[in-house]
Design a protein around this motif. Structure first.
Motif, PDB file in Angstrom:
ATOM      1  N   PHE A   1      48.824  51.806  24.068  1.00 60.90           N
ATOM      2  CA  PHE A   1      48.416  51.408  25.561  1.00 60.90           C
ATOM      3  C   PHE A   1      47.704  49.920  25.534  1.00 60.90           C
ATOM      4  CE2 PHE A   1      45.491  53.836  23.058  1.00 60.90           C
ATOM      5  CZ  PHE A   1      44.240  53.003  23.007  1.00 60.90           C
ATOM      6  N   GLY A   2      47.264  49.380  26.596  1.00 64.14           N
ATOM      7  CA  GLY A   2      46.694  48.043  26.421  1.00 64.14           C
ATOM      8  C   GLY A   2      47.603  47.140  26.911  1.00 64.14           C
ATOM      9  N   PRO A   3      46.953  45.616  27.071  1.00 63.07           N
ATOM     10  CA  PRO A   3      47.523  44.473  27.680  1.00 63.07           C
ATOM     11  C   PRO A   3      48.486  43.984  26.553  1.00 63.07           C
ATOM     12  CG  PRO A   3      45.445  43.980  27.266  1.00 63.07           C
ATOM     13  CD  PRO A   3      45.610  45.477  27.036  1.00 63.07           C
ATOM     14  N   TRP A   4      48.228  44.325  25.238  1.00 57.30           N
ATOM     15  CA  TRP A   4      49.172  43.654  24.182  1.00 57.30           C
ATOM     16  C   TRP A   4      50.615  44.568  24.026  1.00 57.30           C
ATOM     17  CZ3 TRP A   4      45.514  41.033  25.478  1.00 57.30           C
ATOM     18  CH2 TRP A   4      44.551  40.067  24.393  1.00 57.30           C
ATOM     19  N   ARG A   5      51.476  43.803  24.724  1.00 56.98           N
ATOM     20  CA  ARG A   5      52.941  44.453  24.713  1.00 56.98           C
ATOM     21  C   ARG A   5      53.955  44.047  23.638  1.00 56.98           C
ATOM     22  NH1 ARG A   5      52.561  46.036  30.090  1.00 56.98           N
ATOM     23  NH2 ARG A   5      50.328  46.931  30.271  1.00 56.98           N
ATOM     24  N   GLU A   6      53.737  42.735  23.315  1.00 61.98           N
ATOM     25  CA  GLU A   6      54.670  42.142  22.246  1.00 61.98           C
ATOM     26  C   GLU A   6      54.084  41.500  21.123  1.00 61.98           C
ATOM     27  OE1 GLU A   6      58.095  39.803  24.919  1.00 61.98           O
ATOM     28  OE2 GLU A   6      56.086  39.335  25.780  1.00 61.98           O
ATOM     29  N   TRP A   7      54.845  41.657  20.142  1.00 65.78           N
ATOM     30  CA  TRP A   7      54.354  41.074  18.833  1.00 65.78           C
ATOM     31  C   TRP A   7      54.088  39.474  19.103  1.00 65.78           C
ATOM     32  CZ3 TRP A   7      52.109  44.731  15.984  1.00 65.78           C
ATOM     33  CH2 TRP A   7      53.071  45.863  15.632  1.00 65.78           C
TER      34      TRP A   7
ATOM     35  N   LEU B   1      39.926  44.101  25.801  1.00 68.23           N
ATOM     36  CA  LEU B   1      39.211  45.041  26.338  1.00 68.23           C
ATOM     37  C   LEU B   1      38.788  44.885  27.807  1.00 68.23           C
ATOM     38  CD1 LEU B   1      37.366  47.919  26.090  1.00 68.23           C
ATOM     39  CD2 LEU B   1      35.370  46.447  25.239  1.00 68.23           C
ATOM     40  N   PHE B   2      38.435  43.726  28.035  1.00 64.71           N
ATOM     41  CA  PHE B   2      38.389  43.050  29.412  1.00 64.71           C
ATOM     42  C   PHE B   2      39.432  43.269  30.264  1.00 64.71           C
ATOM     43  CE2 PHE B   2      38.407  39.912  32.719  1.00 64.71           C
ATOM     44  CZ  PHE B   2      37.284  39.971  33.241  1.00 64.71           C
ATOM     45  N   MET B   3      40.718  42.950  29.953  1.00 66.47           N
ATOM     46  CA  MET B   3      42.097  43.320  30.680  1.00 66.47           C
ATOM     47  C   MET B   3      42.293  44.791  30.842  1.00 66.47           C
ATOM     48  SD  MET B   3      44.490  40.024  29.051  1.00 66.47           S
ATOM     49  CE  MET B   3      45.571  40.328  30.310  1.00 66.47           C
ATOM     50  N   ALA B   4      42.178  45.644  29.755  1.00 69.41           N
ATOM     51  CA  ALA B   4      42.378  46.814  29.764  1.00 69.41           C
ATOM     52  C   ALA B   4      41.581  47.598  31.002  1.00 69.41           C
ATOM     53  CB  ALA B   4      42.024  47.585  28.353  1.00 69.41           C
ATOM     54  N   VAL B   5      40.268  46.834  31.052  1.00 70.70           N
ATOM     55  CA  VAL B   5      39.423  47.597  32.228  1.00 70.70           C
ATOM     56  C   VAL B   5      39.755  47.105  33.404  1.00 70.70           C
ATOM     57  CG1 VAL B   5      36.912  47.693  32.906  1.00 70.70           C
ATOM     58  CG2 VAL B   5      37.531  47.929  30.250  1.00 70.70           C
ATOM     59  N   ILE B   6      39.880  45.933  33.368  1.00 71.72           N
ATOM     60  CA  ILE B   6      40.268  45.260  34.760  1.00 71.72           C
ATOM     61  C   ILE B   6      41.478  45.536  35.464  1.00 71.72           C
ATOM     62  CG2 ILE B   6      40.368  42.940  35.985  1.00 71.72           C
ATOM     63  CD1 ILE B   6      37.611  43.793  35.195  1.00 71.72           C
ATOM     64  N   ASN B   7      42.712  45.511  34.411  1.00 73.66           N
ATOM     65  CA  ASN B   7      44.029  45.698  35.169  1.00 73.66           C
ATOM     66  C   ASN B   7      45.031  46.250  33.971  1.00 73.66           C
ATOM     67  OD1 ASN B   7      46.506  45.874  36.458  1.00 73.66           O
ATOM     68  ND2 ASN B   7      46.526  43.874  37.192  1.00 73.66           N
ATOM     69  N   ARG B   8      45.151  47.553  33.901  1.00 75.40           N
ATOM     70  CA  ARG B   8      45.943  48.110  32.785  1.00 75.40           C
ATOM     71  C   ARG B   8      47.436  47.611  32.783  1.00 75.40           C
ATOM     72  NH1 ARG B   8      43.767  54.500  32.857  1.00 75.40           N
ATOM     73  NH2 ARG B   8      41.585  53.869  32.709  1.00 75.40           N
ATOM     74  N   ASP B   9      47.766  47.321  34.047  1.00 72.12           N
ATOM     75  CA  ASP B   9      49.377  46.906  33.926  1.00 72.12           C
ATOM     76  C   ASP B   9      49.634  45.457  33.427  1.00 72.12           C
ATOM     77  OD1 ASP B   9      49.963  49.244  34.813  1.00 72.12           O
ATOM     78  OD2 ASP B   9      49.606  48.696  36.999  1.00 72.12           O
ATOM     79  N   MET B  10      48.606  44.625  33.448  1.00 73.12           N
ATOM     80  CA  MET B  10      48.750  43.240  33.134  1.00 73.12           C
ATOM     81  C   MET B  10      48.967  43.057  31.687  1.00 73.12           C
ATOM     82  SD  MET B  10      46.193  39.993  33.607  1.00 73.12           S
ATOM     83  CE  MET B  10      46.135  40.286  35.615  1.00 73.12           C
TER      84      MET B  10
END
Length: 281
Positions: free
Chosen positions: A132-138, A42-51
């Protein structure tokens, strides 16, 4: 004639009793620990959506919260077993002290951390499945390997030289064994301190560790200064362990750490058992 020290049916009853107490004694805290990676998401999604956060880092976070569950379990689930008045309930359970002690080890070393680990894994997979969100890979797409295993090529790539990579490959699964021994020694230390302190058991344990580290550093700093200022000794150490054969130093450090952890495991296990066996209620 039944065994007075350990009898399987009695042990199973103690485990069932501890399992029933798991939620009221430790359940909410375990939920919070399992959800900590979501706070990072949640913190990363709020601070930087592309990270995006690498799967290996996420795996380390999940293993970290599982470790927290392991070291907190003795003080939460068995918070009264060293209290003179409140500990009567633990003392009067229809089981031997060995059976109760083994059940405590089972929950501290395996059940509680495993429950938090599985919960965090399930949450991580849910967050990864979101579009959506910063979790892109399993998690299993990381380089370090799946949980509780190790991809040695990952460690080889971390090595600074070919010799370093060769040493990593030489030990192979022993790295995993060393990590598990260190884990057991750490948890048993908190099991022991839970029989010493009456409140704030985890906090007081960390404070004691900090104090011990501070005292050791005060003692060792003059020793290291004396060694590093001795030119002849430094040249001998460099020629012996670095120039001639770096594996000698690496072997010494590796096996010394394993022996040290084995000693700590036996020591804290014995001290914990002795404390409970001699506990006055």
């Amino acid at each position: 004639m039944k065994n007075k020290n350990f009898e399987w049916n009695r042990f199973c009853k103690v485990v069932k009793k501890d399992f029933r107490n798991l939620w009221p004694m430790f359940g909410p805290t375990m939920l919070i620990l399992a959800a900590l990676p979501f706070a990072v998401w949640l913190f990363m999604a709020v601070i930087n959506r592309d990270m995006a956060l690498h799967p290996d880092i996420r795996l380390m976070m999940i293993e970290g919260v599982a470790m927290l569950a392991a070291i907190m379990a003795p003080s939460r689930m068995y918070r009264t077993w060293n209290l003179r008045n409140k500990g009567i309930y633990f003392a009067m359970l229809p089981a031997s002290k060995l059976e109760k002690f083994c059940s405590a080890l089972l929950f501290s070393l395996i059940i509680c951390p495993l429950a938090v680990f599985v919960g965090s894994m399930a949450l991580d997979m849910f967050l990864t499945a979101l579009p959506f969100g910063p979790w892109r890979e399993w998690l299993w797409q990381g380089e370090a390997g799946f949980p509780f295993t190790a991809n040695m090529s990952f460690f080889e790539n971390m090595a600074v030289s070919g010799e370093g990579a060769e040493m990593f490959s030489y030990y192979g699964p022993l790295w995993i064994v060393a990590c598990w021994i260190s884990y057991i020694a750490s948890v048993l230390m908190f099991v022991f301190t839970s029989t010493l302190f009456k409140c704030h058991k985890v906090l007081y344990t960390f404070l004691c560790l900090y104090l011990i580290e501070f005292v050791i550093s005060i003692i060792l700093i003059p020793v290291f200064i004396a060694i590093f200022t001795n030119t002849d000794l430094m040249e001998w150490l460099y020629d012996t362990f670095v120039c001639n054969d770096p594996k000698v130093m690496f072997n010494w450090i590796f096996w010394s750490s394993i022996v040290f952890d084995v000693i700590l495991t036996g020591l804290f296990g014995w001290l914990s058992w002795r404390r409970l066996k001699k506990m006055p209620y």
